[in-house]
Design a protein around this motif. Sequence first.
Motif, mmCIF file in Angstrom:
data_model
loop_
_atom_site.group_PDB
_atom_site.id
_atom_site.type_symbol
_atom_site.label_atom_id
_atom_site.label_comp_id
_atom_site.label_asym_id
_atom_site.label_seq_id
_atom_site.Cartn_x
_atom_site.Cartn_y
_atom_site.Cartn_z
ATOM 1 N N UNK A 1 0.815 -1.229 0.000
ATOM 2 C CA UNK A 1 0.000 0.000 0.000
ATOM 3 C C UNK A 1 0.842 1.269 0.000
ATOM 4 N N UNK A 2 2.048 1.219 0.555
ATOM 5 C CA UNK A 2 2.890 2.410 0.545
ATOM 6 C C UNK A 2 3.378 2.740 -0.863
ATOM 7 N N UNK A 3 3.746 1.718 -1.662
ATOM 8 C CA UNK A 3 4.124 1.967 -3.054
ATOM 9 C C UNK A 3 2.941 2.545 -3.830
ATOM 10 N N UNK A 4 1.746 2.001 -3.564
ATOM 11 C CA UNK A 4 0.553 2.523 -4.246
ATOM 12 C C UNK A 4 0.314 3.986 -3.878
ATOM 13 N N UNK A 5 0.440 4.305 -2.584
ATOM 14 C CA UNK A 5 0.238 5.682 -2.139
ATOM 15 C C UNK A 5 1.309 6.609 -2.715
ATOM 16 N N UNK A 6 2.556 6.121 -2.776
ATOM 17 C CA UNK A 6 3.624 6.946 -3.337
ATOM 18 C C UNK A 6 3.335 7.282 -4.795
ATOM 19 N N UNK A 7 2.858 6.297 -5.541
ATOM 20 C CA UNK A 7 2.540 6.528 -6.947
ATOM 21 C C UNK A 7 1.406 7.543 -7.087
ATOM 22 N N UNK A 8 0.366 7.388 -6.280
ATOM 23 C CA UNK A 8 -0.786 8.285 -6.383
ATOM 24 C C UNK A 8 -0.437 9.709 -5.961
ATOM 25 N N UNK A 9 0.329 9.835 -4.878
ATOM 26 C CA UNK A 9 0.718 11.179 -4.430
ATOM 27 C C UNK A 9 1.657 11.823 -5.452
ATOM 28 N N UNK A 10 2.559 10.994 -6.039
ATOM 29 C CA UNK A 10 3.451 11.519 -7.066
ATOM 30 C C UNK A 10 2.715 12.010 -8.296
ATOM 31 N N UNK A 11 1.514 11.465 -8.561
ATOM 32 C CA UNK A 11 0.672 11.955 -9.657
ATOM 33 C C UNK A 11 -0.141 13.176 -9.236
ATOM 34 N N UNK A 12 -0.538 13.200 -7.953
ATOM 35 C CA UNK A 12 -1.413 14.273 -7.488
ATOM 36 C C UNK A 12 -0.684 15.602 -7.379
ATOM 37 N N UNK A 13 0.577 15.584 -7.007
ATOM 38 C CA UNK A 13 1.310 16.849 -6.831
ATOM 39 C C UNK A 13 1.440 17.608 -8.152
ATOM 40 N N UNK A 14 1.858 16.972 -9.261
ATOM 41 C CA UNK A 14 1.883 17.706 -10.539
ATOM 42 C C UNK A 14 0.495 18.149 -10.987
ATOM 43 N N UNK A 15 -0.533 17.353 -10.695
ATOM 44 C CA UNK A 15 -1.894 17.734 -11.073
ATOM 45 C C UNK A 15 -2.317 18.984 -10.320
ATOM 46 N N UNK A 16 -1.996 19.022 -9.032
ATOM 47 C CA UNK A 16 -2.321 20.200 -8.237
ATOM 48 C C UNK A 16 -1.601 21.434 -8.785
ATOM 49 N N UNK A 17 -0.334 21.260 -9.165
ATOM 50 C CA UNK A 17 0.439 22.382 -9.713
ATOM 51 C C UNK A 17 -0.124 22.832 -11.052
ATOM 52 N N UNK A 18 -0.542 21.874 -11.893
ATOM 53 C CA UNK A 18 -1.101 22.224 -13.204
ATOM 54 C C UNK A 18 -2.404 22.977 -13.055
ATOM 55 N N UNK A 19 -3.246 22.563 -12.121
ATOM 56 C CA UNK A 19 -4.526 23.235 -11.912
ATOM 57 C C UNK A 19 -4.357 24.621 -11.325
ATOM 58 N N UNK A 20 -3.231 24.826 -10.643
ATOM 59 C CA UNK A 20 -2.997 26.147 -10.048
ATOM 60 C C UNK A 20 -2.577 27.170 -11.086
ATOM 61 N N UNK A 21 -2.158 26.732 -12.277
ATOM 62 C CA UNK A 21 -1.751 27.653 -13.327
ATOM 63 C C UNK A 21 -2.967 28.057 -14.164
ATOM 64 N N UNK A 22 -3.040 29.339 -14.570
ATOM 65 C CA UNK A 22 -4.203 29.783 -15.352
ATOM 66 C C UNK A 22 -4.388 29.006 -16.640
ATOM 67 N N UNK A 23 -3.294 28.646 -17.300
ATOM 68 C CA UNK A 23 -3.405 27.925 -18.562
ATOM 69 C C UNK A 23 -2.888 26.492 -18.428
ATOM 70 N N UNK A 24 -2.995 25.939 -17.227
ATOM 71 C CA UNK A 24 -2.358 24.651 -16.979
ATOM 72 C C UNK A 24 -3.188 23.459 -17.343
ATOM 73 N N UNK A 25 -4.367 23.647 -17.917
ATOM 74 C CA UNK A 25 -5.222 22.504 -18.165
ATOM 75 C C UNK A 25 -4.636 21.457 -19.063
#
Length: 640
Positions: free
Chosen positions: A418-442
């Motif tokens: 479960x820790x590897x699974x969580x690491x993978x998901x969090x590693x995907x979520x951080x760039x997604x959060x950063x992309x959504x924070x940009x005005x043209x990041x969609x």
Amino acid sequence: MSEPRAGAVAPLDPSTDAPWLPPDAPLDMPVQALHAGRLANRRLPTTPPGIGWRRLFVFGGTAALTLVAAYQMWWLMRSGDVRVLEGVLLVLFVLLFAWIAMSFMGALAGFARVVARRPLRLGLDTGGPLPELSTRTALLVPVYNEDPQRTFAGVRAILESVVATGQGDRFDCFILSDTRKADIAAAEVQAFGTLRAQLAGRIGVYYRRRDDNRERKAGNIAGWVRRFGGAYAHMLILDADSLMSGATIVRLSGAMERHPDLALVQTLPVVVNGSTIFARMQQFSGRVYGPVVAHGVAWWHGAESNYWGHNAMIRTRAFAECAGLPELGGREPFGGTVLSHDFVEAALMRRGGWALHMEPGLDGSYEEGPPSLTDMLVRDRRWCQGNLQHAMVLPARGLHWISRTHLLVGIGHYFTAPMWAMLMLVGLAIPLEAANAEPDGGGRYSPLSYWREADPERFLWVFALTMGLLFAPKLLGLLATLLDRATRRACGGTLRLLAGALLETVLAALMAPVTMYLQSRGVAEVLAGKDSGWDAQRRDDGSLPLSALVARYGGLTLFGIGAGIVAYLVSPGLAAWMSPVIAGLVLSIPVVALTSARSPGEWLRRTGVFATPEETTPPEILARADGYRHPESVERPAQA
């Protein structure tokens, strides 16, 4: 009724003779208290010299590598504040990196020992004259709903090999049945009668079936100790699929006689008799990669080794004095009977002042692996519950710190999924959060680009270090095999070894997402209170009908397809990043079906891929057992 030691053996009459057993020789085996106790004999006579430096090398090296990697990972995230998701990612990364770093340090030590061909410890060797024994040893074979013909054929091969050493009078064998199915129990009695007739009194062999199988295998063995243990200095624990040569058994008994502080000594069982692709890749992995890992852990375990539950010689008195298992407090699955009893028994014997050793260099010890990923995961689910249950044993008073480490490693093995699974998901979520924070990041979401752009050189360095340590035990094991000319040839030569390593790596990568998901689900089920049950294991055929495969893996296939579509719609880069996981899920049914079937495994056998020395030139004990298990073949002589 007691067994005659020589001469004609009367036919077994279950109505009058069952259970057909020797006179009782009771041995007290008190139940141990976990809340009270103290460690006896902190340093033992068989403790290897410099054991403190060995452990400093492993644990100090693990800490140093982890600190370096943690600093580099923190540097990648240092721009701006470290937010919650980044903090979670850092914690997960540090824990998982420490896990693989510890495996690397142990494998590095094991590689050095294997290549240097260090002599065996405890006065053991693989050649030379056998020791003359002065004590008696019982061979215990606990069985539970196993195929009697298969089990008793293996037992016959073992006992005939013991007799061939000329010291059969120092050994007795007990078949300890926990079988619940009446037809199998009746077949066991018949097979036992046949075995007695075949051995013709040359070695003692007994059969006992419990009416009450409380505490499962641990209770089965403890019941034997309390009733018969007083007559035997040592006991050798064997599983239904275990095979051991008579010479190896005599050498282990001799080691126990020479070292009075020794409570347990075990070998590295070699996995054999694989017929499916899955079973063959497991035996290939164990034979090629396993020695460096086993020699490494034996090097730093010293006299505080763990216990794997079978193919181990145990001093009966030490076991009786120290290893009586208590019922754990609380509700199941954490409370109740101790399931993974071997770890706990080892910890309690060490607490009592006894030494436990592993000697992976002693040959002549074998076992069989599960025939399919499905069977492995069924067994793994039971082990998951047993290992997580060790959280209730960790606070026990007086345990050696290495014993606590064994318990923690067992627990950690199941939390890594479960820790590897969580690491993978969090590693995907951080760039997604950063992309959504940009005005043209969609349309700019790309995990690979996000992490690489933070610091390209540092990202590649951290990734390379992590992958290098992750695969290092395999690479070191492969290199050690290639450097050993005899083993390399017995594995089919350099090209077949490399082809086998490549195929095993690809198949393992495809199965990893399935294993990760099901192990994570197993942990969740245990935490939710779901018991794993206790079922007999399949030994040969791992195939399942298509309907059963769809029922087991259809959901994972659909989930993989859905995840792939969503990932592509979000970003083609995300789909590419997740492609190894998506491929494993989508292909789960065909991969499991292919690797569980016998015919593809037989084709690989003919081509020499996944070949092992035990398959190329079968030892006498394996050839004998195989002949007895397949009576249509020409039977080998009864005396070696």
